[in-house]
Design an enzyme around this catalytic site. Sequence first.
Site, PDB file in Angstrom:
ATOM      1  N   ASN A  61     -10.104  20.629  70.294  1.00  0.00           N
ATOM      2  CA  ASN A  61      -9.002  20.141  69.453  1.00  0.00           C
ATOM      3  C   ASN A  61      -7.760  19.973  70.333  1.00  0.00           C
ATOM      4  OD1 ASN A  61      -6.603  20.265  67.852  1.00  0.00           O
ATOM      5  ND2 ASN A  61      -7.844  20.848  66.102  1.00  0.00           N
ATOM      6  N   HIS A  70      -2.499  20.258  70.087  1.00  0.00           N
ATOM      7  CA  HIS A  70      -1.319  20.886  70.692  1.00  0.00           C
ATOM      8  C   HIS A  70      -0.906  20.246  72.011  1.00  0.00           C
ATOM      9  CE1 HIS A  70      -0.911  23.362  67.323  1.00  0.00           C
ATOM     10  NE2 HIS A  70      -2.132  23.859  67.444  1.00  0.00           N
ATOM     11  N   HIS A 100      -6.218  16.467  64.239  1.00  0.00           N
ATOM     12  CA  HIS A 100      -5.846  16.594  62.830  1.00  0.00           C
ATOM     13  C   HIS A 100      -4.645  15.683  62.579  1.00  0.00           C
ATOM     14  CE1 HIS A 100      -4.697  19.625  59.379  1.00  0.00           C
ATOM     15  NE2 HIS A 100      -4.723  18.369  58.973  1.00  0.00           N
ATOM     16  N   ARG A 108      -2.078  15.103  60.401  1.00  0.00           N
ATOM     17  CA  ARG A 108      -1.433  15.757  59.252  1.00  0.00           C
ATOM     18  C   ARG A 108      -0.538  14.769  58.535  1.00  0.00           C
ATOM     19  NH1 ARG A 108      -1.740  21.722  59.778  1.00  0.00           N
ATOM     20  NH2 ARG A 108      -0.557  21.685  57.844  1.00  0.00           N
ATOM     21  N   ARG A 157       3.167  15.964  62.377  1.00  0.00           N
ATOM     22  CA  ARG A 157       3.914  16.848  63.280  1.00  0.00           C
ATOM     23  C   ARG A 157       3.407  16.799  64.718  1.00  0.00           C
ATOM     24  NH1 ARG A 157       2.225  22.764  61.000  1.00  0.00           N
ATOM     25  NH2 ARG A 157       2.941  21.825  59.070  1.00  0.00           N
ATOM     26  N   GLU A 184      -9.784  15.619  61.554  1.00  0.00           N
ATOM     27  CA  GLU A 184      -9.491  16.548  60.452  1.00  0.00           C
ATOM     28  C   GLU A 184      -8.428  15.901  59.583  1.00  0.00           C
ATOM     29  OE1 GLU A 184      -8.084  20.114  62.217  1.00  0.00           O
ATOM     30  OE2 GLU A 184      -9.972  20.548  63.198  1.00  0.00           O
ATOM     31  N   THR A 193      -3.669  25.417  59.619  1.00  0.00           N
ATOM     32  CA  THR A 193      -4.475  25.410  58.395  1.00  0.00           C
ATOM     33  C   THR A 193      -4.818  26.853  58.022  1.00  0.00           C
ATOM     34  OG1 THR A 193      -5.396  23.390  59.301  1.00  0.00           O
ATOM     35  CG2 THR A 193      -6.422  24.245  57.310  1.00  0.00           C
ATOM     36  N   GLU A 234     -17.637  23.479  58.122  1.00  0.00           N
ATOM     37  CA  GLU A 234     -17.027  24.242  59.215  1.00  0.00           C
ATOM     38  C   GLU A 234     -16.494  25.532  58.602  1.00  0.00           C
ATOM     39  OE1 GLU A 234     -14.444  22.171  61.943  1.00  0.00           O
ATOM     40  OE2 GLU A 234     -13.350  24.018  62.408  1.00  0.00           O
ATOM     41  N   HIS A 279     -11.251  28.010  64.247  1.00  0.00           N
ATOM     42  CA  HIS A 279      -9.903  28.497  63.955  1.00  0.00           C
ATOM     43  C   HIS A 279      -9.662  29.863  64.573  1.00  0.00           C
ATOM     44  CE1 HIS A 279      -6.015  28.871  62.132  1.00  0.00           C
ATOM     45  NE2 HIS A 279      -6.124  27.602  61.815  1.00  0.00           N
TER      46      HIS A 279
HETATM   47  N1  PXP Z   1     -10.953  23.692  62.853  1.00  0.00           N
HETATM   48  C1  PXP Z   1     -10.081  23.285  61.904  1.00  0.00           C
HETATM   49  C2  PXP Z   1     -10.629  22.691  60.650  1.00  0.00           C
HETATM   50  C3  PXP Z   1      -8.691  23.390  62.102  1.00  0.00           C
HETATM   51  O1  PXP Z   1      -7.846  22.984  61.138  1.00  0.00           O
HETATM   52  C4  PXP Z   1      -8.220  23.897  63.339  1.00  0.00           C
HETATM   53  C5  PXP Z   1      -6.752  23.966  63.590  1.00  0.00           C
HETATM   54  O2  PXP Z   1      -6.237  22.681  63.668  1.00  0.00           O
HETATM   55  C6  PXP Z   1      -9.167  24.289  64.302  1.00  0.00           C
HETATM   56  C7  PXP Z   1     -10.524  24.201  64.025  1.00  0.00           C
HETATM   57  C8  PXP Z   1      -8.761  24.784  65.643  1.00  0.00           C
HETATM   58  O3  PXP Z   1      -8.091  26.003  65.518  1.00  0.00           O
HETATM   59  P1  PXP Z   1      -7.370  26.636  66.760  1.00  0.00           P
HETATM   60  O4  PXP Z   1      -6.314  25.677  67.202  1.00  0.00           O
HETATM   61  O5  PXP Z   1      -6.831  27.927  66.240  1.00  0.00           O
HETATM   62  O6  PXP Z   1      -8.423  26.823  67.836  1.00  0.00           O
END
Ligand code: PXP
Length: 270
Positions: free
Chosen positions: A12, A15, A48, A50, A54, A75, A106, A156, A196
Amino acid sequence: MTNTNSLRLGVNIDHVATLRQARGVGYPDLLEAARAAEAAGAHGITVHLREDRRHIQDADVYALRGAIRTLLNLEMANSPEILGIALSAHPDEVCLVPEKRQELTTEGGLDAAAEIEALRPTVRALTDAGIRVSLFLDPDLRQIEAAAELGAPCVELHTGAYAEAGEGKGRADELARLTAAADRAHALGVQVNAGHGLTMDNVVGLFAVPHLDTLNIGHSLVARAVFVGLENAVREMLEILQGYPRGAHGSSAGTGRESLSMVFRSLDAP
Ligand code: PXP
């Protein structure tokens, strides 16, 4: 050598975009991040989009769609506006997530059981467009059953509570919930992903959970990349994921505790 039993990793890169948006500039480049993750062996790239934009922007989704060679997992909340973008950008997979404006990330899973009728047309539209649908769910059997009822091929499991539980009973309880949810999804023919709050430190404990296919990991990988680079951070995680004892959890639904001791035995084995 690649271990085909390994858990798959979706990286992901939200960030990376957070860092870019903090200054409103054009760097760091998301496509470069996606390419670095793919070069390290990631199995997919997750973003994601959003509703408040953001971090990821609409144009990022289209640019990634054209650039990545693995899988693009988008996402998104169940919103008509974002659904329109998904149908036009055509990611390989969509993971439907709940979204609140004020949250930092999330916070919980989708309440698919309560929102089943609102989700049905979205799942159908995505499926009809050839996009694989996943639902981001707390490890709760009612939610898993709702996903199966909706015809989602994939769920998930939200690992946030597991990640925050620390050591001891709280973590064992979360592993037991995740295990029961994974067992039920697997029995219903639904692919089990998870994500997550996962880090290099807590991910091995999750190996107690059977039937896992893909982990989606973002924040800890981007944080680690500050010190070692994204490619190395992804490689390190992939190496850890090779230890997943796929197919070695036993056939019946065990408790998290039983599975965990079995995992530690398998990790000790030569
Ligand atoms: N899976 C989903 C559905 C999420 O919303 C997120 C956060 O955007 C993640 C995985 C990844 O989480 P993390 O950034 O804490 O590794």
